[in-house]
Design a protein around this motif. Structure first.
Motif, PDB file in Angstrom:
ATOM      1  N   MET A 125       0.843  -1.196   0.000  1.00 22.20           N
ATOM      2  CA  MET A 125       0.000   0.000   0.000  1.00 22.20           C
ATOM      3  C   MET A 125       0.870   1.233   0.000  1.00 22.20           C
ATOM      4  O   MET A 125       1.991   1.217   0.515  1.00 22.20           O
ATOM      5  N   ARG A 126       0.326   2.321  -0.548  1.00 18.94           N
ATOM      6  CA  ARG A 126       1.022   3.589  -0.580  1.00 18.94           C
ATOM      7  C   ARG A 126       0.089   4.667  -0.022  1.00 18.94           C
ATOM      8  O   ARG A 126      -1.009   4.884  -0.559  1.00 18.94           O
ATOM      9  N   ILE A 127       0.521   5.308   1.054  1.00 21.67           N
ATOM     10  CA  ILE A 127      -0.247   6.387   1.672  1.00 21.67           C
ATOM     11  C   ILE A 127       0.608   7.647   1.576  1.00 21.67           C
ATOM     12  O   ILE A 127       1.750   7.662   2.039  1.00 21.67           O
ATOM     13  N   ALA A 128       0.063   8.687   0.949  1.00 19.58           N
ATOM     14  CA  ALA A 128       0.860   9.873   0.633  1.00 19.58           C
ATOM     15  C   ALA A 128       0.275  11.116   1.270  1.00 19.58           C
ATOM     16  O   ALA A 128      -0.942  11.221   1.487  1.00 19.58           O
ATOM     17  N   ALA A 129       1.144  12.067   1.555  1.00 20.95           N
ATOM     18  CA  ALA A 129       0.730  13.379   2.040  1.00 20.95           C
ATOM     19  C   ALA A 129       0.327  14.254   0.869  1.00 20.95           C
ATOM     20  O   ALA A 129       0.898  14.159  -0.228  1.00 20.95           O
ATOM     21  N   GLU A 130      -0.667  15.098   1.088  1.00 22.23           N
ATOM     22  CA  GLU A 130      -1.007  16.105   0.089  1.00 22.23           C
ATOM     23  C   GLU A 130       0.237  16.949  -0.203  1.00 22.23           C
ATOM     24  O   GLU A 130       1.017  17.269   0.695  1.00 22.23           O
ATOM     25  N   GLY A 131       0.425  17.294  -1.458  1.00 22.68           N
ATOM     26  CA  GLY A 131       1.617  18.037  -1.861  1.00 22.68           C
ATOM     27  C   GLY A 131       2.748  17.157  -2.340  1.00 22.68           C
ATOM     28  O   GLY A 131       3.764  17.662  -2.828  1.00 22.68           O
ATOM     29  N   TYR A 167       6.449   7.768 -20.774  1.00 25.05           N
ATOM     30  CA  TYR A 167       6.647   8.570 -21.984  1.00 25.05           C
ATOM     31  C   TYR A 167       6.910  10.040 -21.653  1.00 25.05           C
ATOM     32  O   TYR A 167       7.795  10.669 -22.235  1.00 25.05           O
ATOM     33  N   THR A 168       6.111  10.602 -20.745  1.00 24.37           N
ATOM     34  CA  THR A 168       6.216  12.041 -20.473  1.00 24.37           C
ATOM     35  C   THR A 168       7.355  12.370 -19.529  1.00 24.37           C
ATOM     36  O   THR A 168       7.925  13.470 -19.596  1.00 24.37           O
ATOM     37  N   ALA A 169       7.685  11.452 -18.619  1.00 20.96           N
ATOM     38  CA  ALA A 169       8.716  11.666 -17.589  1.00 20.96           C
ATOM     39  C   ALA A 169       8.409  12.890 -16.719  1.00 20.96           C
ATOM     40  O   ALA A 169       9.285  13.419 -16.053  1.00 20.96           O
ATOM     41  N   ARG A 170       7.147  13.342 -16.721  1.00 27.50           N
ATOM     42  CA  ARG A 170       6.800  14.552 -15.983  1.00 27.50           C
ATOM     43  C   ARG A 170       6.420  14.229 -14.543  1.00 27.50           C
ATOM     44  O   ARG A 170       6.268  13.064 -14.159  1.00 27.50           O
ATOM     45  N   GLN A 171       6.288  15.271 -13.736  1.00 27.88           N
ATOM     46  CA  GLN A 171       5.843  15.096 -12.359  1.00 27.88           C
ATOM     47  C   GLN A 171       4.320  15.064 -12.316  1.00 27.88           C
ATOM     48  O   GLN A 171       3.647  15.875 -12.950  1.00 27.88           O
ATOM     49  N   PHE A 172       3.806  14.117 -11.538  1.00 24.09           N
ATOM     50  CA  PHE A 172       2.369  13.989 -11.315  1.00 24.09           C
ATOM     51  C   PHE A 172       2.065  14.383  -9.874  1.00 24.09           C
ATOM     52  O   PHE A 172       2.819  14.049  -8.963  1.00 24.09           O
ATOM     53  N   THR A 173       0.967  15.091  -9.682  1.00 19.22           N
ATOM     54  CA  THR A 173       0.586  15.519  -8.337  1.00 19.22           C
ATOM     55  C   THR A 173       0.031  14.338  -7.545  1.00 19.22           C
ATOM     56  O   THR A 173      -0.315  13.286  -8.098  1.00 19.22           O
ATOM     57  N   GLY A 174      -0.106  14.550  -6.243  1.00 20.58           N
ATOM     58  CA  GLY A 174      -0.713  13.536  -5.404  1.00 20.58           C
ATOM     59  C   GLY A 174      -2.131  13.219  -5.821  1.00 20.58           C
ATOM     60  O   GLY A 174      -2.555  12.054  -5.804  1.00 20.58           O
ATOM     61  N   GLN A 175      -2.879  14.234  -6.220  1.00 20.54           N
ATOM     62  CA  GLN A 175      -4.246  14.009  -6.679  1.00 20.54           C
ATOM     63  C   GLN A 175      -4.275  13.165  -7.950  1.00 20.54           C
ATOM     64  O   GLN A 175      -5.123  12.279  -8.106  1.00 20.54           O
ATOM     65  N   GLU A 176      -3.346  13.431  -8.869  1.00 16.96           N
ATOM     66  CA  GLU A 176      -3.273  12.623 -10.087  1.00 16.96           C
ATOM     67  C   GLU A 176      -2.883  11.182  -9.746  1.00 16.96           C
ATOM     68  O   GLU A 176      -3.427  10.229 -10.311  1.00 16.96           O
ATOM     69  N   ALA A 177      -1.939  11.038  -8.820  1.00 16.11           N
ATOM     70  CA  ALA A 177      -1.515   9.697  -8.402  1.00 16.11           C
ATOM     71  C   ALA A 177      -2.669   8.926  -7.772  1.00 16.11           C
ATOM     72  O   ALA A 177      -2.835   7.728  -8.016  1.00 16.11           O
ATOM     73  N   LEU A 178      -3.489   9.619  -6.984  1.00 15.03           N
ATOM     74  CA  LEU A 178      -4.650   8.984  -6.372  1.00 15.03           C
ATOM     75  C   LEU A 178      -5.651   8.560  -7.444  1.00 15.03           C
ATOM     76  O   LEU A 178      -6.194   7.446  -7.401  1.00 15.03           O
ATOM     77  N   ALA A 179      -5.884   9.418  -8.408  1.00 19.34           N
ATOM     78  CA  ALA A 179      -6.865   9.127  -9.460  1.00 19.34           C
ATOM     79  C   ALA A 179      -6.451   7.920 -10.302  1.00 19.34           C
ATOM     80  O   ALA A 179      -7.309   7.151 -10.750  1.00 19.34           O
ATOM     81  N   MET A 180      -5.147   7.741 -10.540  1.00 22.86           N
ATOM     82  CA  MET A 180      -4.700   6.621 -11.366  1.00 22.86           C
ATOM     83  C   MET A 180      -4.451   5.356 -10.549  1.00 22.86           C
ATOM     84  O   MET A 180      -4.107   4.316 -11.101  1.00 22.86           O
ATOM     85  N   GLY A 181      -4.609   5.449  -9.216  1.00 21.78           N
ATOM     86  CA  GLY A 181      -4.408   4.271  -8.368  1.00 21.78           C
ATOM     87  C   GLY A 181      -2.980   4.055  -7.946  1.00 21.78           C
ATOM     88  O   GLY A 181      -2.646   3.018  -7.367  1.00 21.78           O
ATOM     89  N   LEU A 182      -2.107   5.017  -8.215  1.00 22.64           N
ATOM     90  CA  LEU A 182      -0.712   4.881  -7.808  1.00 22.64           C
ATOM     91  C   LEU A 182      -0.580   4.942  -6.289  1.00 22.64           C
ATOM     92  O   LEU A 182       0.309   4.324  -5.712  1.00 22.64           O
ATOM     93  N   VAL A 183      -1.443   5.705  -5.629  1.00 22.29           N
ATOM     94  CA  VAL A 183      -1.491   5.709  -4.167  1.00 22.29           C
ATOM     95  C   VAL A 183      -2.879   5.271  -3.717  1.00 22.29           C
ATOM     96  O   VAL A 183      -3.877   5.472  -4.406  1.00 22.29           O
ATOM     97  N   ASN A 184      -2.930   4.662  -2.524  1.00 15.99           N
ATOM     98  CA  ASN A 184      -4.203   4.207  -1.953  1.00 15.99           C
ATOM     99  C   ASN A 184      -4.943   5.316  -1.241  1.00 15.99           C
ATOM    100  O   ASN A 184      -6.176   5.382  -1.280  1.00 15.99           O
ATOM    101  N   ARG A 185      -4.194   6.175  -0.546  1.00 18.10           N
ATOM    102  CA  ARG A 185      -4.782   7.234   0.263  1.00 18.10           C
ATOM    103  C   ARG A 185      -3.939   8.493   0.119  1.00 18.10           C
ATOM    104  O   ARG A 185      -2.715   8.429   0.020  1.00 18.10           O
ATOM    105  N   LEU A 186      -4.614   9.647   0.143  1.00 20.32           N
ATOM    106  CA  LEU A 186      -3.946  10.948   0.135  1.00 20.32           C
ATOM    107  C   LEU A 186      -4.499  11.710   1.332  1.00 20.32           C
ATOM    108  O   LEU A 186      -5.711  11.940   1.424  1.00 20.32           O
ATOM    109  N   VAL A 187      -3.611  12.078   2.268  1.00 17.00           N
ATOM    110  CA  VAL A 187      -4.067  12.695   3.516  1.00 17.00           C
ATOM    111  C   VAL A 187      -3.325  14.006   3.745  1.00 17.00           C
ATOM    112  O   VAL A 187      -2.242  14.235   3.189  1.00 17.00           O
ATOM    113  N   PRO A 188      -3.881  14.908   4.565  1.00 15.25           N
ATOM    114  CA  PRO A 188      -3.160  16.148   4.880  1.00 15.25           C
ATOM    115  C   PRO A 188      -1.776  15.851   5.437  1.00 15.25           C
ATOM    116  O   PRO A 188      -1.583  14.879   6.186  1.00 15.25           O
ATOM    117  N   ALA A 189      -0.813  16.671   5.079  1.00 14.63           N
ATOM    118  CA  ALA A 189       0.581  16.405   5.432  1.00 14.63           C
ATOM    119  C   ALA A 189       0.789  16.258   6.928  1.00 14.63           C
ATOM    120  O   ALA A 189       1.562  15.397   7.377  1.00 14.63           O
TER     121      ALA A 189
END
Length: 264
Positions: A125-131, A167-189
Motif C-alpha cells: 500500500m502507498r499512503i501519501a501526504a497532500e503536496g 513517456y512524459t517523464a513529468r511530475q504527477f501531483t498527489g491528486q493525479e496519483a490517487l486518481a490513477m491508483g498509484l497511491v491508496n490514500r492521500l491525507v493532509p501532510a
C-alpha cells in the motif's frame, strides 16, 4: 541490527518495523549501499515474529526517495558490468520488499521519483501526504528500465497510465496519483505519520496468518494462470483454518471481545 550504512535506519516499534531512507542532503536518493541495507532490514523483519507490519519512509520533510544517487553513476553505473551489478542489487532489494511475508506500507511525503516509485510499488500500500509528487524520469536520462520495474507499475496503474508516466517523464501531483491508483490514500501532510501509524496498528491487530495468506493469494492471482501454484494457495488457506488464531477469532466473536492473535 548493525547495517552496512548509516543512511538506512531500522526501528522496531511494537508490531511495526520502520525503514527510513536517511539521505536528506540528497533528498533520500538511494546509493548502492542503501539498496544493500534495504535487503538486510527486510530480511531481519521477515524473521522477527514480533514485527507484523513494515513501513518505509524517507527522512525529513522533502522527499520519500528522490531516485538513485546520480553522484555514483560515473563510478558505479558507467559500464555494462557495473550497471548490471547496480541493477541486480536494486532489483534484489525491491523484490525482497515486495515478497516479504508481511504487509508493507510506503509512507510518502514530498518527492517520490524514479527508484522511489519502484520502492513504493514494491510495498502493498502507498499512503501519501497532500503536496507529494511522483515521476519516473528515465526518458530524460536515457536509462533503460528492467521488465520487472515496468511490470510493477502496469500491475498497479494499468498500461495506459504506465505509458503516460514513462513517456512524459513529468511530475504527477498527489491528486493525479490517487486518481490513477498509484497511491491508496492521500491525507493532509500533518496527519500523515499518525494516520499511517494507526493504519499499521489496525493491520497488526488482525490475524497474521490470514493477512499473510492474502498477500500470497494476491501475488498468485496476478500471475498468468499457467504460472500459479494451486497447492500453495490451498496450503495457506488450510493453515488459517487449522490455526489457534481461528479458534481465538471464533471465541472472541462469541464473547464480544477483541481477539488476541498470536500468528499460529
Amino acid at each position: 541490527m548493525k547495517l552496512l550504512t548509516d543512511r538506512m535506519i531500522a526501528q522496531k516499534d511494537g508490531a511495526i518495523g520502520w525503514i527510513t531512507f536517511n539521505n536528506p542532503a540528497r533528498h533520500n536518493a538511494v546509493s548502492l549501499s542503501m539498496w544493500e541495507g534495504l535487503s538486510e532490514i527486510v530480511q531481519d523483519y521477515a524473521a522477527d515474529p514480533d514485527i507484523r507490519v513494515i513501513v518505509a519512509k524517507g527522512a525529513g520533510e522533502k522527499a520519500f526517495v528522490s531516485g538513485a544517487d546520480i553522484s555514483e553513476f560515473e563510478e558505479k553505473r558507467s559500464s555494462p558490468e557495473t550497471t548490471r551489478l547496480y541493477n541486480e542489487t536494486g532489483q534484489r532489494a525491491t523484490l525482497a520488499l515486495k515478497h516479504v511475508n508481511k504487509p508493507t506500507i510506503a509512507m510518502i511525503r514530498g518527492w517520490c521519483v524514479g527508484g522511489g516509485v519502484s520502492i513504493a510499488l514494491a510495498c502493498d500500500m502507498r499512503i501519501a501526504a497532500e503536496g507529494s509528487s511522483f515521476a519516473v524520469p528515465a526518458a530524460r536520462l536515457g536509462l533503460g528500465y528492467e521488465l520487472e520495474g515496468v511490470r510493477k507499475l502496469v500491475d498497479v496503474v494499468g498500461p495506459a497510465f504506465a505509458r503516460e508516466i514513462f513517456y512524459t517523464a513529468r511530475q504527477f501531483t498527489g491528486q493525479e496519483a490517487l486518481a490513477m491508483g498509484l497511491v491508496n490514500r492521500l491525507v493532509p501532510a500533518d496527519w500523515l505519520e499518525s494516520y499511517v501509524r494507526d493504519y499499521a496498528a489496525s493491520i497488526a491487530a488482525n490475524a497474521p496468518l490470514t493477512v499473510a495468506s492474502i498477500k500470497t493469494l494476491v501475488e498468485q492471482a496476478l500471475k498468468d494462470e499457467s504460472q500459479r501454484d494451486p497447492k500453495l494457495c490451498q496450503d495457506v488457506v488450510d493453515r488459517c483454518f487449522n490455526s489457534a488464531d481461528y479458534v481465538e477469532g471464533r471465541q472472541a466473536f462469541m464473547e464480544k471481545r477483541k481477539p488476541r492473535f498470536v500468528g499460529r
